[in-house]
Design an enzyme around this catalytic site. Structure first.
Site, PDB file in Angstrom:
ATOM      1  N   ARG A 223       0.721   5.183 -19.445  1.00  0.00           N
ATOM      2  CA  ARG A 223       0.976   4.343 -20.603  1.00  0.00           C
ATOM      3  C   ARG A 223       1.980   3.273 -20.221  1.00  0.00           C
ATOM      4  O   ARG A 223       2.501   3.261 -19.129  1.00  0.00           O
ATOM      5  CB  ARG A 223       1.456   5.161 -21.806  1.00  0.00           C
ATOM      6  CG  ARG A 223       2.401   6.349 -21.591  1.00  0.00           C
ATOM      7  CD  ARG A 223       3.785   6.065 -21.143  1.00  0.00           C
ATOM      8  NE  ARG A 223       4.423   4.998 -21.910  1.00  0.00           N
ATOM      9  CZ  ARG A 223       5.443   4.286 -21.434  1.00  0.00           C
ATOM     10  NH1 ARG A 223       5.890   4.499 -20.224  1.00  0.00           N
ATOM     11  NH2 ARG A 223       5.988   3.341 -22.158  1.00  0.00           N
ATOM     12  N   GLY A 224       2.127   2.324 -21.131  1.00  0.00           N
ATOM     13  CA  GLY A 224       2.960   1.156 -20.810  1.00  0.00           C
ATOM     14  C   GLY A 224       2.026   0.008 -20.492  1.00  0.00           C
ATOM     15  O   GLY A 224       1.142   0.150 -19.635  1.00  0.00           O
ATOM     16  N   ALA A 225       2.202  -1.124 -21.151  1.00  0.00           N
ATOM     17  CA  ALA A 225       1.220  -2.207 -21.035  1.00  0.00           C
ATOM     18  C   ALA A 225       0.862  -2.566 -19.591  1.00  0.00           C
ATOM     19  O   ALA A 225      -0.319  -2.569 -19.222  1.00  0.00           O
ATOM     20  CB  ALA A 225       1.735  -3.426 -21.807  1.00  0.00           C
TER      21      ALA A 225
ATOM     22  N   ASP B 171       3.880  -5.257 -25.776  1.00  0.00           N
ATOM     23  CA  ASP B 171       2.471  -5.011 -25.469  1.00  0.00           C
ATOM     24  C   ASP B 171       1.654  -6.284 -25.608  1.00  0.00           C
ATOM     25  O   ASP B 171       0.584  -6.398 -24.995  1.00  0.00           O
ATOM     26  CB  ASP B 171       1.934  -3.903 -26.379  1.00  0.00           C
ATOM     27  CG  ASP B 171       2.594  -2.587 -26.040  1.00  0.00           C
ATOM     28  OD1 ASP B 171       3.733  -2.363 -26.484  1.00  0.00           O
ATOM     29  OD2 ASP B 171       1.995  -1.810 -25.264  1.00  0.00           O
TER      30      ASP B 171
ATOM     31  N   LYS C   3       6.269  -1.182 -29.466  1.00  0.00           N
ATOM     32  CA  LYS C   3       6.255   0.152 -30.051  1.00  0.00           C
ATOM     33  C   LYS C   3       6.758   0.181 -31.493  1.00  0.00           C
ATOM     34  O   LYS C   3       7.751  -0.501 -31.808  1.00  0.00           O
ATOM     35  CB  LYS C   3       7.125   1.077 -29.177  1.00  0.00           C
ATOM     36  CG  LYS C   3       7.136   2.531 -29.589  1.00  0.00           C
ATOM     37  CD  LYS C   3       5.760   3.159 -29.716  1.00  0.00           C
ATOM     38  CE  LYS C   3       4.931   2.900 -28.492  1.00  0.00           C
ATOM     39  NZ  LYS C   3       3.482   3.084 -28.699  1.00  0.00           N
TER      40      LYS C   3
HETATM   41  C1  LIG Z   1       6.499  -2.560 -20.356  1.00  0.00           C
HETATM   42  S1  LIG Z   1       5.726  -1.345 -21.339  1.00  0.00           S
HETATM   43  C2  LIG Z   1       5.426  -2.178 -22.794  1.00  0.00           C
HETATM   44  C3  LIG Z   1       5.276  -1.272 -24.000  1.00  0.00           C
HETATM   45  O1  LIG Z   1       4.280  -0.220 -23.874  1.00  0.00           O
HETATM   46  C4  LIG Z   1       4.737   0.933 -24.615  1.00  0.00           C
HETATM   47  O2  LIG Z   1       3.750   1.490 -25.461  1.00  0.00           O
HETATM   48  P1  LIG Z   1       2.983   2.871 -25.026  1.00  0.00           P
HETATM   49  O3  LIG Z   1       4.032   3.836 -24.543  1.00  0.00           O
HETATM   50  O4  LIG Z   1       2.285   3.318 -26.305  1.00  0.00           O
HETATM   51  O5  LIG Z   1       1.990   2.468 -23.954  1.00  0.00           O
HETATM   52  C5  LIG Z   1       5.876   0.395 -25.446  1.00  0.00           C
HETATM   53  O6  LIG Z   1       5.410  -0.338 -26.580  1.00  0.00           O
HETATM   54  C6  LIG Z   1       6.513  -0.533 -24.419  1.00  0.00           C
HETATM   55  O7  LIG Z   1       7.500  -1.346 -24.955  1.00  0.00           O
END
Ligand SMILES: CSC[C@H]1O[C@H](OP(=O)(O)O)[C@H](O)[C@@H]1O
Length: 356
Positions: A54-56, A245, A256
């Site tokens: 996960r993580g963009a 994101d 988030k």
């Molecule tokens: C650099 S990561 C950007 C962003 O992604 C995360 O969401 P997720 O854990 O659901 O993939 C979060 O919004 C981070 O800030």
């Protein structure tokens, strides 16, 4: 080369091997370090959907490798079959999660490379597709370091910084976006105190950000999301830094869930609110935050977060994974090209970004 950033303080989020794509299973952190070996795009897609990766930026890189996994073993004689499989695989991966534009950006970039090289023998075309995925991964590491460097003039020794979710090395190829400046500040010998929101419901802040920063020896205090306002009121926070994101063309930011609330609180307390945004997360094809698709996730993330029911059976649940912070609440957006400030429309239009 800084020692912290030349050797990651935590396991790398993903790595390419001859066996396939190895993804750190982030659902098991912080107590267990285990990797999923992906030999097919379906396994990559499932890992993205279930937040194993996960993580963009990380999901964009994973999807790029997933595209290669979808075609690497096809016969080099079946051109029609190759292109049909490539397009179908891209469509499957694209549908894994809707909000982070990096997923679409990475797939479109690999597809453009394939289209550019369309007349090459399939064996060479496959190699170029793998090379493009590897380039996206390597470029991410470089641009995140640069974001860290570009942040430093905005920060100072001894300050308190609030983070939300995880926009660290685990969300990217290596160093993270929002956490990159914290690693560099540590390397400079600054004593920055980080307050990490646990970030319900999936707890990326407590499970991942607190873990990353603790491993790096950075002073981090874990707080519940509902404590952020109190910390600001107590004067503990001198800046908020979060990832993104998707940044819309006008500077509205999807991140988030809970980010918007922090931006409103920061405004009320006259605290700078910064977005760490690699240009693959900036989408000029999306005019405003109203046009960003917001992922809704399974109710169980809220009602059964600790492997036991924490809500009455059958209760209505709403679980948006992201929210949108309007540009007028954002002090600055820090990219690998530098710090951009309002009016964002013009500043974003001037950025050298990859055209999808
Ligand atoms: C650099 S990561 C950007 C962003 O992604 C995360 O969401 P997720 O854990 O659901 O993939 C979060 O919004 C981070 O800030």
């Amino acid at each position: 080369m800084s020692t912290i950033l030349s050797q990651l303080p935590h396991p790398v989020s993903l790595r390419w091997t001859e066996e396939g794509l190895q993804l750190l299973d982030q659902r098991r952190l912080p107590l267990e370090t285990s990797y999923i070996t992906c030999r097919s795009p379906q396994v990559v897609r499932d890992a993205i959907v279930t937040l194993a990766v996960r993580g963009a930026p990380a999901i964009g890189i994973a999807a790029a490798y997933g595209l290669y996994l979808g075609i690497r073993h096809l016969p080099d004689t079946d051109t029609d079959g190759f292109w049909q499989t490539l397009q179908r695989t891209a469509a499957d991966l694209r549908s894994a999660r809707p909000t982070a534009v990096n997923l679409v950006w990475a797939l479109d970039r690999v597809l453009l490379r394939a289209e550019t090289d369309r007349n090459l023998p399939l064996s060479q075309l496959k190699t170029h597709i793998l090379e493009e995925a590897q380039a996206i991964q390597q470029e991410d590491a470089a641009l995140c370091r640069q974001i860290g460097e570009n942040f430093l003039p905005l920060l100072h020794d001894g300050m308190g910084i609030l983070t939300h979710c995880n926009a660290g090395g685990l969300a990217t190829a290596a160093y993270g976006t929002a956490l990159a400046p914290l690693y560099l500040a540590k390397e400079k010998g600054w004593n920055i105190h980080v307050y990490a929101d646990e970030t319900r419901p999936v707890l990326q802040g407590s499970r991942l950000t607190a873990y990353e920063l603790q491993q790096a020896g950075i002073d981090v205090t874990l707080i519940c999301d509902n404590m952020a306002g109190h910390m600001m009121q107590q004067g503990k926070i001198q800046a908020v830094i979060v990832g993104t994101d998707r940044v819309a063309a006008n500077g509205d930011v999807a991140n988030k869930i809970g980010t918007y609330s922090l931006a409103v609180l920061a405004k009320a307390h006259h605290i700078p609110f910064y977005i760490a945004a690699p240009t693959p997360s900036i989408d000029r094809n999306t005019p405003t935050g109203d046009d960003i698709p917001i992922e809704e996730r399974d109710a169980a993330e809220i009602t059964h977060g600790w492997n036991t029911a924490t809500a009455p059976p059958g209760v209505n649940v709403y679980n948006p994974a992201f929210d949108v912070t309007p540009a007028n609440l954002i002090t600055a957006i820090v990219t690998e090209y530098g710090v951009i400030k309002p009016p964002y429309l013009e500043a974003i239009a001037a950025l050298p970004t990859f055209k999808r």
